[in-house]
Write an enzyme that holds these catalytic residues in place. Structure first.
Site, short mmCIF file in Angstrom:
data_model
loop_
_atom_site.label_atom_id
_atom_site.label_comp_id
_atom_site.label_asym_id
_atom_site.label_seq_id
_atom_site.Cartn_x
_atom_site.Cartn_y
_atom_site.Cartn_z
N ARG A 17 34.75 43.08 50.58
CA ARG A 17 35.25 43.89 51.71
C ARG A 17 36.26 44.96 51.24
NH1 ARG A 17 39.13 41.74 56.38
NH2 ARG A 17 38.64 43.18 58.07
N HIS A 50 36.80 48.86 52.61
CA HIS A 50 38.05 49.38 53.20
C HIS A 50 38.65 50.48 52.33
CE1 HIS A 50 39.19 46.45 56.58
NE2 HIS A 50 37.90 46.30 56.33
N ASP A 51 38.37 50.45 51.05
CA ASP A 51 38.84 51.53 50.18
C ASP A 51 38.08 52.82 50.47
OD1 ASP A 51 40.28 52.76 48.12
OD2 ASP A 51 38.67 52.37 46.68
N ASP A 82 39.04 55.60 46.22
CA ASP A 82 40.05 56.04 45.25
C ASP A 82 41.09 54.96 44.98
OD1 ASP A 82 41.33 55.97 47.66
OD2 ASP A 82 42.43 57.85 47.39
N SER A 133 43.00 53.58 46.94
CA SER A 133 44.23 53.72 47.73
C SER A 133 44.55 52.47 48.55
CB SER A 133 44.16 54.95 48.64
OG SER A 133 43.03 54.87 49.48
N GLU A 176 48.14 51.92 53.21
CA GLU A 176 47.02 51.39 54.00
C GLU A 176 47.10 49.89 54.22
OE1 GLU A 176 43.34 52.76 52.08
OE2 GLU A 176 44.31 54.69 51.77
N PRO A 189 36.04 51.42 61.06
CA PRO A 189 35.51 50.99 62.36
C PRO A 189 36.34 49.82 62.89
CG PRO A 189 34.14 50.16 60.57
CD PRO A 189 35.18 51.04 59.94
N ASP A 191 28.89 34.30 59.90
CA ASP A 191 27.50 34.01 60.25
C ASP A 191 27.21 32.54 59.93
OD1 ASP A 191 26.65 33.67 57.62
OD2 ASP A 191 24.95 35.04 57.80
N THR A 211 25.31 31.10 57.82
CA THR A 211 25.16 30.70 56.41
C THR A 211 26.19 31.47 55.59
OG1 THR A 211 23.53 32.46 56.01
CG2 THR A 211 22.66 30.30 56.63
N ASP A 235 22.69 36.54 52.66
CA ASP A 235 21.28 36.56 53.06
C ASP A 235 21.16 37.33 54.38
OD1 ASP A 235 22.32 34.91 55.03
OD2 ASP A 235 21.54 33.07 54.17
C1 HEM Z 1 30.45 47.95 61.16
C2 HEM Z 1 31.74 47.98 61.33
C3 HEM Z 1 32.63 46.83 60.91
C4 HEM Z 1 33.59 46.25 61.66
C5 HEM Z 1 33.99 46.65 63.07
C6 HEM Z 1 34.14 45.17 60.89
C7 HEM Z 1 35.15 44.34 61.32
C8 HEM Z 1 35.53 43.18 60.67
C9 HEM Z 1 36.47 42.24 61.18
C10 HEM Z 1 37.20 42.36 62.52
C11 HEM Z 1 36.55 41.24 60.30
C12 HEM Z 1 37.42 39.98 60.41
C13 HEM Z 1 38.82 40.31 59.94
C14 HEM Z 1 39.81 39.24 60.24
O1 HEM Z 1 39.63 38.46 61.16
O2 HEM Z 1 40.85 39.20 59.53
C15 HEM Z 1 35.68 41.54 59.20
C16 HEM Z 1 35.49 40.75 58.10
C17 HEM Z 1 34.67 41.07 57.05
N1 HEM Z 1 33.97 42.24 56.90
FE1 HEM Z 1 33.73 43.66 58.29
N2 HEM Z 1 33.52 45.14 59.68
C18 HEM Z 1 32.59 46.13 59.64
C19 HEM Z 1 31.78 46.47 58.58
C20 HEM Z 1 31.78 45.81 57.38
C21 HEM Z 1 31.12 46.28 56.20
C22 HEM Z 1 30.38 47.59 56.10
C23 HEM Z 1 31.33 45.35 55.23
C24 HEM Z 1 30.87 45.33 53.81
C25 HEM Z 1 29.92 46.06 53.32
C26 HEM Z 1 32.12 44.30 55.81
C27 HEM Z 1 32.50 43.16 55.16
C28 HEM Z 1 33.29 42.18 55.72
C29 HEM Z 1 33.54 40.90 55.08
C30 HEM Z 1 32.94 40.42 53.78
C31 HEM Z 1 34.42 40.22 55.91
C32 HEM Z 1 35.02 38.83 55.65
C33 HEM Z 1 36.24 38.99 54.76
C34 HEM Z 1 36.86 37.70 54.31
O3 HEM Z 1 36.31 36.62 54.50
O4 HEM Z 1 37.96 37.80 53.71
N3 HEM Z 1 32.41 44.64 57.10
N4 HEM Z 1 35.08 42.74 59.45
#
Ligand code: HEM
Length: 333
Positions: free
Chosen positions: A70, A74-75, A82, A84, A96, A171, A252, A254, A259
């Site tokens: 992730r 976020h970067d 970069d 940041s 950030e 987002p 999710d 799994t 997957d």
């Molecule tokens: C489509 C828009 C997206 C939104 C609105 C979003 C939002 C979020 C939120 C709210 C969380 C939970 C954060 C928390 O409770 O602390 C999360 C977790 C996560 N997001 Fe996204 N996300 C998005 C796209 C993505 C993308 C593009 C990726 C990677 C390519 C990604 C990878 C992850 C991962 C791996 C986690 C779990 C992190 C962990 O377990 O430490 N997300 N996301």
């Protein structure tokens, strides 16, 4: 000029001076010039050092993989890829990391620091923090069962990072489909990329409070979102009692494996975040989810392709390289 404006102005001026220096040395390296074997001549062991470290971290704690993956996302969405997102705040710069969308949510900084330390020991002054994030994202995904992709390298590290740039760049969990598409478009990603990259939620965890509205107060009515599968809603309520917004649950079903189950969850009303569920509000999202479920391998391949595209998000300027990913240390020209 307000205090924050003047410190930002000073930083920008400093940045411009550094940029001139960097431009002289490096010419303007654009994302098209990234190359897979960028470090082969300068630090042949860089890729294996990173991979060994990621293997070690994930073997010790599988949940680290999601956090590491992730960070690259976020970067790249804020100021381009970069590094940041890794910078610590200073007296004159709230970075950030401190932004509401990041604080207490993004993890993995110690692991990145350890990798950087090892790389600096092996090849001082060579591998950028931004590149480390890109390689780590790939290696962490692969470690949990994802398919590999070539990572194109040669990114520069930024020297500034501003908390107030995160809002509007990343987002959010409450975004509509149209809003998600618009936010991804800012970094050169289209609607299909957005739907595919959302599959990043195939791994990792989420704070319960991030979807409490759906569980307990849908549309302000004190009810559960009726679109959630009732047995899944009951399961989530057990996992996430209303009193514990800081507890975690899986993104999710799994979540320890990368997957396409995330899309199956969406199609069976087991999506978690409002932004996840929003994917099915558009025919493209529905079509892609069905495809990812019926042909999981196509998702594994396309996720890598979309990550390559995301990794091209250009930064504002090629400033240089940082010795420690959390601090700015200027390298003399
Ligand atoms: C489509 C828009 C997206 C939104 C609105 C979003 C939002 C979020 C939120 C709210 C969380 C939970 C954060 C928390 O409770 O602390 C999360 C977790 C996560 N997001 Fe996204 N996300 C998005 C796209 C993505 C993308 C593009 C990726 C990677 C390519 C990604 C990878 C992850 C991962 C791996 C986690 C779990 C992190 C962990 O377990 O430490 N997300 N996301």
């Amino acid at each position: 000029m307000a205090d924050s404006d003047s410190s930002r102005w000073l930083l920008n001026l400093q940045g411009r001076c550094l940029m001139t220096c960097a431009l002289l040395l490096l010419a303007a390296v654009s994302s098209e010039q990234l190359s897979e074997n960028f470090y082969d001549a300068k630090c042949l062991q860089a890729m294996s050092i990173i991979k060994q470290k990621v293997d070690k971290f994930v073997n010790a704690d599988r949940s680290v993989a999601a956090s590491l993956m992730r960070l690259h996302f976020h970067d790249c969405f804020v100021r381009g890829c970069d590094g940041s997102v890794l910078l610590n705040s200073t007296e004159s710069m709230l970075t950030e990391k401190e932004a509401l969308l990041n604080k207490g949510s993004i993890r993995g900084f110690e692991q990145i620091d350890e990798i950087k330390y090892e790389l600096e020991h092996a090849c001082p002054g060579v591998v950028s923090c931004a590149d480390i994030l890109a390689v780590v994202a790939r290696d962490a995904t692969v470690k949990l069962g994802g398919w590999s992709w070539p990572v194109f390298l040669g990114r520069f590290d930024g020297v500034v990072s501003f908390a107030d740039e995160v809002n509007g760049s990343l987002p959010t969990r409450l975004d509509s489909y149209a809003k998600l598409v618009a936010t991804f478009a800012k970094v050169g990603l289209d609607a299909k990329d957005m739907v595919i990259l959302s599959g990043g939620h195939s791994i990792g965890k989420v704070h319960c409070g991030a979807f409490f509205e759906r569980l307990y107060n849908f549309q302000g009515l004190n009810i559960t979102d009726p679109s959630i599968d009732p047995s899944f809603a009951a399961f989530l309520k057990k996992q996430c009692p209303q009193t514990n917004p800081l507890d975690f649950t899986a993104l999710d079903t799994t979540n320890g494996t990368f997957d396409s189950a995330y899309y199956h969850d969406l199609l069976t009303n087991r999506g978690i975040l409002q932004s996840d569920v929003a994917l099915l509000s558009d025919p493209l999202g529905v079509e892609y989810a069905i495809k990812a479920v019926s042909d999981p391998q196509s998702f594994l391949f396309e996720f890598g392709q979309a990550m390559i595209k995301m990794g091209n998000a250009p930064g504002p300027a090629p400033y240089g390289w940082r010795k420690h990913c959390a601090f700015v240390e200027h390298k003399p020209c």
